[in-house]
Design an enzyme around this catalytic site. Sequence first.
Site, PDB file in Angstrom:
ATOM      1  CG  ASP A  33      -2.064   0.977   1.112  1.00 14.98           C
ATOM      2  OD1 ASP A  33      -2.339   1.433  -0.017  1.00 14.98           O
ATOM      3  OD2 ASP A  33      -2.683   1.284   2.142  1.00 14.98           O
ATOM      4  N   GLY A  34       0.388   2.290  -0.701  1.00 17.41           N
ATOM      5  CA  GLY A  34       1.033   3.595  -0.629  1.00 17.41           C
ATOM      6  C   GLY A  34       1.752   4.048  -1.879  1.00 17.41           C
ATOM      7  CG  HIS A  50       1.283   1.797  -9.686  1.00 17.42           C
ATOM      8  ND1 HIS A  50       0.807   1.430  -8.454  1.00 17.42           N
ATOM      9  CD2 HIS A  50       0.254   2.445 -10.304  1.00 17.42           C
ATOM     10  CE1 HIS A  50      -0.444   1.831  -8.312  1.00 17.42           C
ATOM     11  NE2 HIS A  50      -0.808   2.452  -9.423  1.00 17.42           N
ATOM     12  CB  SER A  78      -8.032  -5.341  -4.598  1.00 18.16           C
ATOM     13  OG  SER A  78      -8.461  -4.007  -4.813  1.00 18.16           O
ATOM     14  CB  THR A  79     -12.364  -7.215  -6.897  1.00 12.39           C
ATOM     15  OG1 THR A  79     -12.506  -7.118  -5.472  1.00 12.39           O
ATOM     16  CG2 THR A  79     -12.023  -8.654  -7.250  1.00 12.39           C
ATOM     17  CD  GLU A  80     -12.377  -4.393  -3.150  1.00 10.05           C
ATOM     18  OE1 GLU A  80     -11.239  -4.833  -3.466  1.00 10.05           O
ATOM     19  OE2 GLU A  80     -13.237  -5.080  -2.544  1.00 10.05           O
ATOM     20  CG  ASN A  81      -6.809  -1.948  -6.836  1.00  5.95           C
ATOM     21  OD1 ASN A  81      -5.895  -2.742  -6.610  1.00  5.95           O
ATOM     22  ND2 ASN A  81      -7.176  -1.032  -5.944  1.00  5.95           N
ATOM     23  NE  ARG A  84      -6.506   2.216  -6.829  1.00  2.04           N
ATOM     24  CZ  ARG A  84      -5.394   1.740  -6.305  1.00  2.04           C
ATOM     25  NH1 ARG A  84      -4.397   1.347  -7.087  1.00  2.04           N
ATOM     26  NH2 ARG A  84      -5.274   1.642  -4.993  1.00  2.04           N
ATOM     27  NE  ARG A 203      -3.230  -1.510   4.263  1.00  3.67           N
ATOM     28  CZ  ARG A 203      -4.421  -1.556   3.727  1.00  3.67           C
ATOM     29  NH1 ARG A 203      -5.235  -2.558   4.033  1.00  3.67           N
ATOM     30  NH2 ARG A 203      -4.837  -0.633   2.884  1.00  3.67           N
ATOM     31  CB  SER A 211      -7.586  -4.617   2.553  1.00  2.00           C
ATOM     32  OG  SER A 211      -7.435  -3.346   3.129  1.00  2.00           O
TER      33      SER A 211
END
Length: 318
Positions: A33-34, A50, A78-81, A84, A203, A211
Site C-alpha cells: 500500500d502507498g 507503481h 484487488s477487485t476494488e482497483n 480507479r 501492510r 483488506s
Amino acid sequence: MKRWLRQRVDDAYEQLLSREISGAPTHVAVIQDGNRRYARQQGDDAPQGHRDGAKTTERVLEWCQDVGVEELTLYTFSTENFDRPDEENEELFDLLCEKLHEFADADRVHDNEVRIRAIGAVERLPERVRDAVEYADRRTQEYDRFVLNIALAYGGRSQLLEAVQGVADDVDAGTLEPDEIDVETIENRLYERPVRDVDLIIRTGGDERTSNFLPWHANGNEAAVFFCTPYWPEFSKTDFLRGIRTYESREESWRRTRARRAMALLGAVGDTELTEAQSVVERFRDSLPTAEQPDPDELDGVDASQLENVDSSGRAAN
C-alpha cells in the site's frame, strides 16, 4: 552529515535485527500500500509510484529468500482497483506485463527455482495481462523451492463465496454428501493449486486493516500482522525484519499460552486429556519463564505413545 549518520544508524539496526531473528515464517503475505500517495509526495503521477513500488517488490523477494521464507503472496491488484481511472489501470497493466515477463526470464528466478503463479479472478483482466500470467506460469511450472503468488483481480470474500457456491452445486448434483464437506473441500475450490496457510501479513502505508486479503489462509491460521507507516516504495529491509520479529514474538506468545493452558489442565482432567496436557507441557516447557516451569519429575511416565495426539507443529489434535 545528518543523512550519513542516519544511514549508519539504520545499517546498525538492520544488523541487530538480523542477529536477533532465529527463524522465519513459511508464508508471508504483503499488502503493498502507498504507491500513489508516495508518488504524490514526490510530485509524480500514480504510474511512477507503481514503478517505484515494483523495485521494492524485487528487493522483498530477495529478502524472503535470504531469511528462509518459502512462499510470498503479493496483493497487487484487488477487485476494488477496477474502480480507479482507466488510464491509471492501463499503465499498471502494462507494468504488470513488463514485470511478469522480466521475472519469468530472470536468471535469479531460475537459479533459485521460483514458481510464479497468479491467484484471483485473472479472467477479468485484459488479454495482454492474462498472456503474461500464462507465460510466467509456464516458464516456472517445474519449480517448487520458492513460490511467488501474485494476487490479481483478487477479493478474499468473493473467493470464499465462489468456493461455497461450488460446494453447494456439488451437493445439489449429488456428487458430494454434506457429511463429506471438510476443510480440504473448501481449499480445493479456492485456488487451482494449494496455497500454504499464511504465517505473517505485512501492510505498508499506515492503514491498520487486512483488506479482505487471504481470509481463509490467514485468519484461520491466526497469522501475525505487522502494520508499518512507510509507503511501499519506501519499505526497507529493516521494516521487513521488524515484521519477521513480530511473527517470532507472536509464535513465542502462542507457545507460552499453550503451555500455560496445559499446565492448568493437569490437575483437573481425566486420563486421556491428562496425557495430552502432559505432552504439550513437555514440548513447550522451555517457553515458560523459569519460575513457571514444572519439575521434570512431574512429567515422568509420558512415553512416545502418549504423544500421538500432538502433531509435528506442537498443536494438540482436536
